[in-house]
Design a protein around this motif. Structure first.
Motif, PDB file in Angstrom:
ATOM      1  N   MET A  99       0.827  -1.212   0.000  1.00 45.85           N
ATOM      2  CA  MET A  99       0.000   0.000   0.000  1.00 45.85           C
ATOM      3  C   MET A  99       0.861   1.262   0.000  1.00 45.85           C
ATOM      4  O   MET A  99       0.399   2.332  -0.397  1.00 45.85           O
ATOM      5  N   VAL A 100       2.111   1.146   0.422  1.00 47.42           N
ATOM      6  CA  VAL A 100       3.045   2.265   0.331  1.00 47.42           C
ATOM      7  C   VAL A 100       3.777   2.216  -1.008  1.00 47.42           C
ATOM      8  O   VAL A 100       3.878   3.221  -1.715  1.00 47.42           O
ATOM      9  N   ALA A 101       4.270   1.037  -1.379  1.00 41.01           N
ATOM     10  CA  ALA A 101       5.106   0.906  -2.574  1.00 41.01           C
ATOM     11  C   ALA A 101       4.360   1.230  -3.865  1.00 41.01           C
ATOM     12  O   ALA A 101       4.913   1.913  -4.735  1.00 41.01           O
ATOM     13  N   MET A 107       4.149   7.449  -8.340  1.00 39.82           N
ATOM     14  CA  MET A 107       4.605   8.844  -8.329  1.00 39.82           C
ATOM     15  C   MET A 107       5.952   8.969  -9.031  1.00 39.82           C
ATOM     16  O   MET A 107       6.161   9.899  -9.810  1.00 39.82           O
ATOM     17  N   VAL A 108       6.850   8.021  -8.789  1.00 42.98           N
ATOM     18  CA  VAL A 108       8.143   8.022  -9.486  1.00 42.98           C
ATOM     19  C   VAL A 108       7.912   7.936 -10.994  1.00 42.98           C
ATOM     20  O   VAL A 108       8.550   8.643 -11.777  1.00 42.98           O
ATOM     21  N   MET A 109       6.973   7.084 -11.390  1.00 42.19           N
ATOM     22  CA  MET A 109       6.654   6.930 -12.809  1.00 42.19           C
ATOM     23  C   MET A 109       6.163   8.256 -13.399  1.00 42.19           C
ATOM     24  O   MET A 109       6.604   8.654 -14.478  1.00 42.19           O
ATOM     25  N   ALA A 134      14.101   6.225 -19.070  1.00 42.97           N
ATOM     26  CA  ALA A 134      14.470   4.869 -18.652  1.00 42.97           C
ATOM     27  C   ALA A 134      13.871   4.556 -17.274  1.00 42.97           C
ATOM     28  O   ALA A 134      13.339   3.459 -17.053  1.00 42.97           O
ATOM     29  N   LEU A 135      13.945   5.507 -16.355  1.00 42.97           N
ATOM     30  CA  LEU A 135      13.361   5.307 -15.029  1.00 42.97           C
ATOM     31  C   LEU A 135      11.851   5.169 -15.127  1.00 42.97           C
ATOM     32  O   LEU A 135      11.248   4.328 -14.459  1.00 42.97           O
ATOM     33  N   LYS A 136      11.231   5.983 -15.978  1.00 36.46           N
ATOM     34  CA  LYS A 136       9.781   5.910 -16.153  1.00 36.46           C
ATOM     35  C   LYS A 136       9.371   4.518 -16.616  1.00 36.46           C
ATOM     36  O   LYS A 136       8.447   3.919 -16.092  1.00 36.46           O
ATOM     37  N   GLU A 141       6.739  -0.696 -15.209  1.00 35.30           N
ATOM     38  CA  GLU A 141       6.672  -2.159 -15.090  1.00 35.30           C
ATOM     39  C   GLU A 141       6.516  -2.588 -13.632  1.00 35.30           C
ATOM     40  O   GLU A 141       5.702  -3.457 -13.312  1.00 35.30           O
ATOM     41  N   VAL A 142       7.298  -1.974 -12.756  1.00 33.37           N
ATOM     42  CA  VAL A 142       7.218  -2.310 -11.328  1.00 33.37           C
ATOM     43  C   VAL A 142       5.842  -1.942 -10.779  1.00 33.37           C
ATOM     44  O   VAL A 142       5.241  -2.716 -10.017  1.00 33.37           O
ATOM     45  N   HIS A 143       5.318  -0.777 -11.166  1.00 33.11           N
ATOM     46  CA  HIS A 143       4.004  -0.330 -10.694  1.00 33.11           C
ATOM     47  C   HIS A 143       2.918  -1.338 -11.082  1.00 33.11           C
ATOM     48  O   HIS A 143       2.048  -1.671 -10.272  1.00 33.11           O
ATOM     49  N   GLU A 144       2.997  -1.825 -12.307  1.00 33.29           N
ATOM     50  CA  GLU A 144       1.988  -2.798 -12.748  1.00 33.29           C
ATOM     51  C   GLU A 144       2.093  -4.112 -11.975  1.00 33.29           C
ATOM     52  O   GLU A 144       1.082  -4.657 -11.530  1.00 33.29           O
ATOM     53  N   VAL A 145       3.306  -4.614 -11.799  1.00 38.22           N
ATOM     54  CA  VAL A 145       3.495  -5.875 -11.063  1.00 38.22           C
ATOM     55  C   VAL A 145       3.032  -5.720  -9.613  1.00 38.22           C
ATOM     56  O   VAL A 145       2.289  -6.564  -9.095  1.00 38.22           O
TER      57      VAL A 145
END
Length: 183
Positions: A99-101, A107-109, A134-136, A141-145
């Motif tokens: 719920m935090v990550a 937001m990073v995205m 590149a970070l976006k 990908e991380v946000h979706e997983v």
């Protein structure tokens, strides 16, 4: 001398925070499903803004929940098998972490994609990162997983609450319902 009665239910503040967080997460999920079906344009941008607003709201609610747990600790679990208690504790820690990550990675995205994060049109979060394609892409990908992981874990959490209520009949679910039995 009065003896204190052990707490058997979450207080109304924690109940409200729990259900508001659940609604914010479900809202963010539903909105991203809608966004994915829309062509680029004003409607998609508006819905994406709502998705971000729900995500920021979920994060804020979780941070308040963490603080609230220190002010008003949760009630003790009813007696249960040690493996169930261990699984429950692990599941709750994992849910809080997700719920935090999930919103933080979202937001990073946004920031690394050069996109602002306006919260319901009331205010805009400051950009904390410069655009970085590149970070976006990695964050996306991380946000979706992680988003999928939180949905799976939240579904297991809900299923476990129902098993506790209707199979084990130990009152675990009622502790988080405003109308639950006072046990």
């Amino acid at each position: 001398m009065t003896e204190s009665v052990p707490k058997t239910r979450y207080d109304l503040g924690m109940q409200a925070l729990h259900w508001a967080t659940a609604l914010a997460i479900v809202g963010a999920f539903v909105l991203i499903q809608v966004v994915e079906g829309l062509p680029k344009g004003d409607s998609r941008t508006f819905m994406m803004g709502l998705h971000k607003s729900f995500g920021v709201t979920a994060l804020a609610l979780v941070l308040v929940r963490v603080a609230w747990r220190h002010v008003s600790p949760p009630p003790a679990l009813p007696p249960m098998a040690p493996w169930i208690e261990t699984t429950s504790r692990f599941g709750h820690v994992a849910l809080y972490a997700l719920m935090v990550a999930v919103p933080v990675v979202g937001m990073v995205m946004s920031w690394s994609g050069g996109r602002p994060i306006a919260v319901f049109g009331l205010f805009t979060l400051p950009d904390l990162l410069p655009p970085n394609p590149a970070l976006k892409k990695g964050a996306e990908e991380v946000h979706e997983v992680l988003g999928n992981a939180i949905l799976i874990l939240a579904g297991l959490h809900a299923a476990a609450a129902l098993v506790h209520q209707y199979v084990l009949k130990d009152g675990v679910l009622a502790r988080m319902l405003p109308w639950g039995a006072k046990a």
